[in-house]
Motif scaffolding. Structure first.
Motif, PDB file in Angstrom:
ATOM      1  N   ARG A 197       0.796  -1.348   0.080  1.00  0.00           N
ATOM      2  CA  ARG A 197      -0.078  -0.025   0.051  1.00  0.00           C
ATOM      3  C   ARG A 197       0.958   1.245  -0.007  1.00  0.00           C
ATOM      4  O   ARG A 197       0.661   2.218  -0.512  1.00  0.00           O
ATOM      5  CB  ARG A 197      -0.846   0.087   1.304  1.00  0.00           C
ATOM      6  N   LYS A 198       1.904   1.348   0.814  1.00  0.00           N
ATOM      7  CA  LYS A 198       2.807   2.444   1.039  1.00  0.00           C
ATOM      8  C   LYS A 198       3.407   2.597  -0.379  1.00  0.00           C
ATOM      9  O   LYS A 198       3.792   3.720  -0.987  1.00  0.00           O
ATOM     10  CB  LYS A 198       3.913   2.255   1.766  1.00  0.00           C
ATOM     11  N   GLY A 199       3.682   1.518  -1.207  1.00  0.00           N
ATOM     12  CA  GLY A 199       4.366   1.535  -2.745  1.00  0.00           C
ATOM     13  C   GLY A 199       3.492   2.165  -3.539  1.00  0.00           C
ATOM     14  O   GLY A 199       4.136   2.982  -4.071  1.00  0.00           O
ATOM     15  N   ALA A 200       2.380   1.498  -3.564  1.00  0.00           N
ATOM     16  CA  ALA A 200       1.394   2.271  -4.588  1.00  0.00           C
ATOM     17  C   ALA A 200       1.198   4.058  -4.107  1.00  0.00           C
ATOM     18  O   ALA A 200       0.931   4.663  -5.188  1.00  0.00           O
ATOM     19  CB  ALA A 200       0.083   1.590  -4.312  1.00  0.00           C
ATOM     20  N   GLN A 201       1.012   4.390  -2.844  1.00  0.00           N
ATOM     21  CA  GLN A 201       0.961   5.821  -2.442  1.00  0.00           C
ATOM     22  C   GLN A 201       2.058   6.378  -3.041  1.00  0.00           C
ATOM     23  O   GLN A 201       1.909   7.705  -3.410  1.00  0.00           O
ATOM     24  CB  GLN A 201       0.617   5.715  -0.796  1.00  0.00           C
ATOM     25  N   ALA A 202       3.292   5.913  -2.585  1.00  0.00           N
ATOM     26  CA  ALA A 202       4.493   6.724  -2.730  1.00  0.00           C
ATOM     27  C   ALA A 202       4.577   6.711  -4.403  1.00  0.00           C
ATOM     28  O   ALA A 202       4.806   7.858  -4.996  1.00  0.00           O
ATOM     29  CB  ALA A 202       5.568   5.657  -2.626  1.00  0.00           C
ATOM     30  N   ALA A 203       4.430   5.817  -5.382  1.00  0.00           N
ATOM     31  CA  ALA A 203       4.204   5.769  -6.733  1.00  0.00           C
ATOM     32  C   ALA A 203       3.259   6.819  -7.318  1.00  0.00           C
ATOM     33  O   ALA A 203       3.586   7.709  -8.122  1.00  0.00           O
ATOM     34  CB  ALA A 203       4.153   4.477  -7.331  1.00  0.00           C
ATOM     35  N   GLU A 204       2.123   6.890  -6.781  1.00  0.00           N
ATOM     36  CA  GLU A 204       1.261   7.991  -7.120  1.00  0.00           C
ATOM     37  C   GLU A 204       1.719   9.187  -6.812  1.00  0.00           C
ATOM     38  O   GLU A 204       1.216  10.186  -7.552  1.00  0.00           O
ATOM     39  CB  GLU A 204      -0.237   7.596  -6.511  1.00  0.00           C
ATOM     40  N   LYS A 205       2.064   9.392  -5.595  1.00  0.00           N
ATOM     41  CA  LYS A 205       2.443  10.823  -5.276  1.00  0.00           C
ATOM     42  C   LYS A 205       3.739  11.338  -6.080  1.00  0.00           C
ATOM     43  O   LYS A 205       3.565  12.668  -6.781  1.00  0.00           O
ATOM     44  CB  LYS A 205       2.978  10.822  -3.641  1.00  0.00           C
ATOM     45  N   LEU A 206       4.454  10.550  -6.394  1.00  0.00           N
ATOM     46  CA  LEU A 206       5.473  10.915  -7.287  1.00  0.00           C
ATOM     47  C   LEU A 206       5.274  11.068  -8.884  1.00  0.00           C
ATOM     48  O   LEU A 206       5.693  11.859  -9.484  1.00  0.00           O
ATOM     49  CB  LEU A 206       6.687   9.711  -7.287  1.00  0.00           C
ATOM     50  N   ALA A 207       4.172  10.303  -9.286  1.00  0.00           N
ATOM     51  CA  ALA A 207       3.554  10.389 -10.616  1.00  0.00           C
ATOM     52  C   ALA A 207       2.955  11.742 -10.763  1.00  0.00           C
ATOM     53  O   ALA A 207       2.999  12.392 -11.665  1.00  0.00           O
ATOM     54  CB  ALA A 207       2.730   9.192 -11.013  1.00  0.00           C
ATOM     55  N   ARG A 208       2.249  11.960  -9.616  1.00  0.00           N
ATOM     56  CA  ARG A 208       1.608  13.428  -9.615  1.00  0.00           C
ATOM     57  C   ARG A 208       2.603  14.618  -9.697  1.00  0.00           C
ATOM     58  O   ARG A 208       2.290  15.599 -10.262  1.00  0.00           O
ATOM     59  CB  ARG A 208       0.502  13.506  -8.503  1.00  0.00           C
ATOM     60  N   GLN A 209       3.672  14.271  -9.314  1.00  0.00           N
ATOM     61  CA  GLN A 209       4.893  15.493  -9.342  1.00  0.00           C
ATOM     62  C   GLN A 209       5.529  15.368 -10.632  1.00  0.00           C
ATOM     63  O   GLN A 209       6.407  16.142 -10.759  1.00  0.00           O
ATOM     64  CB  GLN A 209       5.801  15.285  -8.082  1.00  0.00           C
ATOM     65  N   GLY A 210       5.048  14.305 -11.386  1.00  0.00           N
ATOM     66  CA  GLY A 210       5.727  14.420 -12.896  1.00  0.00           C
ATOM     67  C   GLY A 210       6.619  13.365 -13.113  1.00  0.00           C
ATOM     68  O   GLY A 210       7.259  13.411 -14.066  1.00  0.00           O
ATOM     69  N   VAL A 211       7.245  12.432 -12.088  1.00  0.00           N
ATOM     70  CA  VAL A 211       7.919  11.499 -12.414  1.00  0.00           C
ATOM     71  C   VAL A 211       7.287  10.278 -13.260  1.00  0.00           C
ATOM     72  O   VAL A 211       6.069  10.101 -12.885  1.00  0.00           O
ATOM     73  CB  VAL A 211       8.205  10.572 -11.078  1.00  0.00           C
ATOM     74  N   ARG A 212       7.890   9.846 -14.348  1.00  0.00           N
ATOM     75  CA  ARG A 212       7.405   8.777 -15.279  1.00  0.00           C
ATOM     76  C   ARG A 212       8.201   7.643 -15.174  1.00  0.00           C
ATOM     77  O   ARG A 212       7.692   6.851 -16.085  1.00  0.00           O
ATOM     78  CB  ARG A 212       7.473   9.568 -16.680  1.00  0.00           C
ATOM     79  N   ILE A 213       9.316   7.740 -14.739  1.00  0.00           N
ATOM     80  CA  ILE A 213      10.285   6.399 -14.660  1.00  0.00           C
ATOM     81  C   ILE A 213      10.479   6.085 -13.278  1.00  0.00           C
ATOM     82  O   ILE A 213      10.926   6.948 -12.440  1.00  0.00           O
ATOM     83  CB  ILE A 213      11.454   6.757 -15.472  1.00  0.00           C
ATOM     84  N   PHE A 214      10.287   4.686 -12.852  1.00  0.00           N
ATOM     85  CA  PHE A 214      10.584   4.007 -11.551  1.00  0.00           C
ATOM     86  C   PHE A 214      11.357   2.951 -11.747  1.00  0.00           C
ATOM     87  O   PHE A 214      11.571   2.079 -12.764  1.00  0.00           O
ATOM     88  CB  PHE A 214       9.162   3.799 -10.875  1.00  0.00           C
ATOM     89  N   VAL A 215      12.141   2.724 -10.771  1.00  0.00           N
ATOM     90  CA  VAL A 215      12.842   1.568 -10.531  1.00  0.00           C
ATOM     91  C   VAL A 215      12.820   0.949  -9.286  1.00  0.00           C
ATOM     92  O   VAL A 215      12.857   1.670  -8.163  1.00  0.00           O
ATOM     93  CB  VAL A 215      14.431   1.857 -10.737  1.00  0.00           C
ATOM     94  N   GLY A 216      12.353  -0.377  -9.051  1.00  0.00           N
ATOM     95  CA  GLY A 216      12.127  -0.655  -7.536  1.00  0.00           C
ATOM     96  C   GLY A 216      11.100  -1.937  -7.655  1.00  0.00           C
ATOM     97  O   GLY A 216      10.458  -2.406  -8.820  1.00  0.00           O
ATOM     98  N   CYS A 217      10.801  -2.120  -6.359  1.00  0.00           N
ATOM     99  CA  CYS A 217       9.819  -3.314  -5.969  1.00  0.00           C
ATOM    100  C   CYS A 217      10.529  -4.337  -5.965  1.00  0.00           C
ATOM    101  O   CYS A 217      11.399  -4.693  -6.817  1.00  0.00           O
ATOM    102  CB  CYS A 217       8.555  -3.179  -6.890  1.00  0.00           C
ATOM    103  N   TYR A 218      10.549  -5.230  -4.614  1.00  0.00           N
ATOM    104  CA  TYR A 218      10.972  -6.438  -4.274  1.00  0.00           C
ATOM    105  C   TYR A 218       9.899  -7.723  -4.667  1.00  0.00           C
ATOM    106  O   TYR A 218      10.142  -8.272  -5.469  1.00  0.00           O
ATOM    107  CB  TYR A 218      11.767  -6.385  -3.115  1.00  0.00           C
TER     108      TYR A 218
END
Length: 772
Positions: free
Chosen positions: A52-73
């Protein structure tokens, strides 16, 4: 070009033992890239081993304009952020070994697959130690799915899983499990424990096994990082598999280790998941340098099929599944915390994400199958004997809307046979299905004409395809666009597609419903305000939507309902490309492309000069696109419903993939006054009901008004006209006034009045109320 890359790793929580190293590897790759005077910022989010924290963090960054992610285990973290990737058109580099059965268009997978890692490890285990295996794992999706594959592998080789046991995340006490292992005396233990459970298990296992025969532990997860946590003398004599081990010979690897450890400031061990993270980040950064684009489509297109050297040997990103072909090694752990290589594939093993049940007796010759499908009209589906689809030709995808990775129940294969001419051939462990549309089939099962796609929009309707050509032209230009169509036809989806395909795709896309803004707040919402502009104004003022959309696109929905005084202000903004905040006199330049939409007939509104300004209409209507209502493009209902099912399965994890013929007939016979929006709501309702019942979607899962709606008896214009009159009369009877009836039908009030005059003889009683 300054770029932000979101790093989604657990720096706290039970899997932080492994993920801290992965985060450092991504940072190292970015640091190397920035030495070439490029500007890439690593934005690190600690997801705390919590999906859940992963999804929330990804959405927060996406709203700020981040379009590329690396991660998740863990797979659960990866699956939790997939909806965010889809909603914001982002790309994820997933650098961890996983269970397969996924090929998401917004993900590049740089970790090992089961056919590359699990099957090789099991093959070595059964050849050197025996076929009686005890499985232990952390209780979540990856261990359970992997153990299912272990079951399948051993069963086909006359072996067995003597027992399997699961523990919660972070579990520390293994006395009962170890007593059970001692009693069963397996030939080997297969471990899928993760995180902080690994060290105590290996330590207790060593103490238990010391006076008895040595039983090896085989684990795809336990690598150098975990061995360091386990410590001497508990870590020696066990096995793992991967493409990378720190002990690999070669000057390139020695140089990589030395440079990485200098970056870390310590001689910390380097594991395969760290190397896969470094490799995936490096691939993306090199693609950014070449493409000058952060579009996930551009990046994937640029690196697909490429072969590149690594310290492990040559690797390549598969052209269709976005996984790596790679060489694989098996290592035996040593007292010093490193691995001795005891087996090497010597060649690259191709990725097979949907072939996870067994070490393949013969890999599917996909190159041959693809070549055959290009010269044959027959649709081909290849599935395992338990119904898992592992290959589909393009013809099969167009005909059925199924996709690789779906498991189709036996009764649903029978449903395909009722709708198509099916020839089935078995060559273990596969079933080959050849499908042809029946010559006498009804329109509900005919192969649709070739579909055209534009962004997320896909249609087989010739008229809408022609409109999409205008949309492509709009994406290539800077002209303002006016999208016309009934409520629910997908005007915002098309507007966003134009934005995403245009040069402004890196800028913001803001959607505003002009009809829903309070009249006294419209100006401040759109153009912002200064400090003290009005009572209750936020201290310091605020920017408006137009400034927030600078260098991007603003979508004004229901523009036909905008007040006349605001239309004059909007016209000035379009002409001058400047705005003035409420309470201010300073003009501020903006660079915004406007896409407007309405379900009203604006030409008629312009003729009635008191409802819409002609000069604004012609400013907005440089390029006009009309979306046909869903009732006029019934050929799209099938693919839309199947796409909604696919999206719902991804959202809920599982559910029905098929719709029975009778339910299709009901969907195709209905008139859809609410258009695509109504179809999606109906499909979601049916999906949830069928999911709870564990069966395909049937007529009883549809709303009663759709089940009871009788399809047209003929295609003559007379029957169509009668049906239209019947629908209008029912809407008039159920609504308090003409405006409400028009909204129910999804048409303009003026259109409804015209149809009433043409087809019905009178309005219902209480005519005074109808004129409101």
């Amino acid at each position: 070009m300054r770029i932000q890359i979101g790093l989604l790793f657990s720096l706290t929580g039970t899997t932080s033992l492994t993920e801290k190293g992965q985060c450092d590897a991504a940072r190292f790759a970015i640091e190397e890239y920035n030495r070439a005077s490029c500007q890439v910022e690593a934005v690190i989010a600690d997801i705390g081993s919590d999906p859940r924290k992963g999804a929330q963090a990804a959405e927060k960054l996406a709203r700020q304009g981040v379009r590329i992610f690396v991660g998740c285990y863990t797979s659960t973290c990866r699956q939790a952020i997939l909806p965010v990737l889809e909603a914001y058109h982002c790309l994820l580099v997933y650098p961890t070994l996983y269970e397969g059965k996924e090929c998401h268009p917004n993900v590049i997978y740089t970790g090992e697959l089961p056919n590359q890692q699990i099957h090789t490890l099991l093959d070595y285990m059964t050849s050197h130690y025996g076929k009686r295996v005890y499985c232990i794992g952390t209780d979540y999706y990856y261990p359970r799915e992997t153990h299912r594959q272990v079951h399948s592998f051993l069963t086909q080789r006359n072996g067995m899983v003597v027992k399997e046991h699961y523990v919660p995340f972070g579990h520390q006490h293994f006395h009962d499990v170890l007593s059970d292992i001692a009693e069963e005396q397996p030939d080997a233990v297969f471990s899928t424990l993760v995180g902080k459970s690994i060290a105590p298990f290996y330590r207790d296992f060593h103490r238990m096994a010391a006076p008895r025969k040595k039983i090896p532990i085989f684990s795809p997860i336990t690598k150098e990082t975990e061995l360091a946590a386990i410590g001497t003398p508990y870590r020696a004599g066990h096995y793992s598999s991967a493409s990378y081990f720190q002990s690999l010979p070669g000057e390139d690897n020695k140089a990589f280790i030395a440079t990485f450890q200098r970056f870390l400031g310590e001689k910390r061990p380097i594991s395969s998941v760290m190397y896969n993270t470094y490799l995936g980040t490096k691939l993306i950064l090199e693609s950014l340098l070449d493409t000058k684009s952060i579009s996930h489509r551009d990046i994937v297109k640029q690196i697909k099929g490429r072969t590149f050297p690594t310290v492990c040997g040559p690797m390549a990103l598969d052209t269709s599944d976005r996984h790596l072909s790679r060489p694989v090694k098996i290592g035996k752990s040593l007292p010093n915390g490193q691995f001795e290589i005891v087996w090497d594939s010597k060649r690259s093993i191709s990725p097979a994400p949907f072939l996870t049940d067994t070490k393949l007796p013969g890999a599917l010759p996909e190159t041959v199958l693809n070549g055959w499908s290009r010269i044959s009209d027959e649709a081909l589906i290849v599935a395992t004997t338990d119904g898992l689809i592992v290959y589909m030709s393009e013809q099969a995808s167009a005909l059925t809307q199924l996709s690789p990775g779906q498991t189709v129940a036996k009764n649903n294969w029978a449903d395909l046979s009722s709708r198509y001419e099916v020839t089935c051939s078995e060559q273990a462990p596969y079933l080959f299905y050849l499908l042809k549309a029946k010559a006498s089939a009804t329109p509900t099962v005919q192969l649709a004409s070739p579909a055209a796609s534009f962004g997320r929009v896909r249609t087989s309707h010739p008229g809408y395809q022609a409109e999409l050509n205008v949309a492509r032209l709009a994406a290539e230009s800077q002209a303002n666009v006016l999208i016309l169509g009934e409520t629910g036809t997908g005007k915002e989806v098309l507007a966003e597609a134009i934005h995403r395909e245009s040069e402004r795709r890196h800028g913001p896309f803001l959607a505003i419903n002009a009809a829903s803004l309070p009249r006294d707040l419209i100006a401040s919402e759109l153009f912002g305000f200064v400090d003290g502009a009005f009572t209750g104004a936020k201290k310091g003022g605020a920017i408006g939507k137009f400034e927030a959309a600078n260098n991007g696109t603003i979508f004004l929905d229901e523009i036909g309902d905008m007040a006349l005084d605001l239309q004059a202000v909007l016209l000035r903004v379009i002409e001058s490309r400047k705005i003035v905040r409420l309470g201010d006199t300073k003009e501020r330049a903006i660079n915004v492309r406007i896409i407007a939409a309405t379900n009203r007939n604006l030409l008629q509104a312009v003729a009635n000069s008191d409802t819409f300004r002609a000069d604004l209409f012609y400013r907005l209507n440089v390029l006009s696109i009309t979306i046909p209502p869903l009732r006029e493009r019934s050929e799209d209902i099938r693919q839309l419903a199947q796409q909604f099912l696919h999206d719902l399965c991804a959202l809920y994890g599982n559910g029905p993939h098929l719709i029975e013929k009778a339910a299709w007939n009901a969907l195709l016979g209905y008139q859809w006054p609410g258009n695509v929006r109504e179809l999606r709501n109906v499909v979601e309702r049916a999906f949830l009901l069928a999911k709870r019942a564990g069966e395909p979607i049937r007529p009883e899962h549809l709303p009663s008004h759709i089940r009871e709606d009788v399809p047209l008896p003929s295609a003559s214009p007379f029957s169509l006209k009668k049906l239209e009159q019947k629908v209008i009369e029912e809407a008039l009877q159920k609504s308090p006034n003409v405006e409400a009836a028009a909204q129910m039908l999804g048409i303009a009030r003026s259109t409804l009045y015209r149809k009433i005059k043409e087809g019905t003889k009178k309005l219902p009683e209480n005519p005074a109320a109808w004129e409101r």
